[in-house]
Motif scaffolding. Structure first.
Motif, PDB file in Angstrom:
ATOM      1  N   TYR A 196       0.998  -1.208   0.351  1.00 26.75           N
ATOM      2  CA  TYR A 196       0.114   0.262  -0.221  1.00 26.75           C
ATOM      3  C   TYR A 196       0.748   1.465  -0.206  1.00 26.75           C
ATOM      4  CZ  TYR A 196      -3.401   3.590   1.172  1.00 26.75           C
ATOM      5  OH  TYR A 196      -4.509   4.393   1.159  1.00 26.75           O
ATOM      6  N   GLU A 197       1.869   1.403   0.735  1.00 23.66           N
ATOM      7  CA  GLU A 197       2.414   2.717   1.224  1.00 23.66           C
ATOM      8  C   GLU A 197       3.698   2.658  -0.346  1.00 23.66           C
ATOM      9  OE1 GLU A 197       4.894   5.384   2.350  1.00 23.66           O
ATOM     10  OE2 GLU A 197       3.445   4.940   3.135  1.00 23.66           O
ATOM     11  N   CYS A 233       1.263   8.046   1.603  1.00 23.08           N
ATOM     12  CA  CYS A 233       0.504   7.480   2.744  1.00 23.08           C
ATOM     13  C   CYS A 233      -0.337   9.146   3.282  1.00 23.08           C
ATOM     14  CB  CYS A 233       0.475   6.244   3.523  1.00 23.08           C
ATOM     15  SG  CYS A 233       0.627   5.033   2.369  1.00 23.08           S
ATOM     16  N   ALA A 253       0.940   4.494  -2.510  1.00 19.73           N
ATOM     17  CA  ALA A 253       0.794   5.309  -2.362  1.00 19.73           C
ATOM     18  C   ALA A 253       2.423   6.204  -2.913  1.00 19.73           C
ATOM     19  CB  ALA A 253       0.770   5.723  -0.514  1.00 19.73           C
TER      20      ALA A 253
END
Length: 151
Positions: free
Chosen positions: A70-71, A83, A74
């Motif tokens: 996820y990071e 993030c 981002a």
């Protein structure tokens, strides 16, 4: 996955190395999803990811990989803030919506006060000037523009 010479994990495939039986990446970066490791490797580096995973208990590694993925996404989208930029954007949205809600509630109160007759409390003596203020000027002070937007 790990140790299978026919199908190395995504990390070993990208790094062009043999996937060992105890490969730290194989449970989390399957060969059928090479982009997952590619983006994590691009942002954090395989060595750093390997060190992070080795320091964690096995039951926490899957969540850590999800966070890293996820990071990494981002960071690719917003290289400066990652993030934190997404969180800040969402917090600003919440703040704007709270302001819009407060304005709407004030408008509702203003409309209710305009349509309901002013009930004078028999225990409170209002002079003519105070009564006039309650009936005529107060709604104007509560009237907020309904289409206000903060920038």
């Amino acid at each position: 996955m790990g140790g299978n010479t026919n199908s190395p994990c995504a990390s070993c495939k990208l790094l062009r190395r043999r996937c060992a039986k105890d490969c730290i990446f194989s449970p989390y970066f399957p060969s059928n999803d090479p982009q997952k490791f590619a983006i994590v490797h691009k942002v954090f580096g395989a060595s750093n990811v390997s060190k992070m995973l080795q320091e964690l208990p096995i039951q926490q590694r899957s969540d850590a990989v999800s966070s890293l993925v996820y990071e990494a996404h981002a960071r690719v989208k917003d290289p400066v803030y990652g993030c934190v930029g997404a969180i800040s954007y969402l917090q600003n949205q919440v703040s704007d919506l709270q302001m819009q809600l407060a304005v709407a509630q004030a408008e509702i109160l203003c409309l209710q006060m305009q349509h309901e007759p002013v009930m004078q409390n028999p225990h409170i003596a209002l002079d003519h000037k105070s009564s006039y203020l309650l009936q005529n000027d107060l709604p104007q002070y509560l009237n907020f523009p309904s289409s206000s937007k903060r920038n």
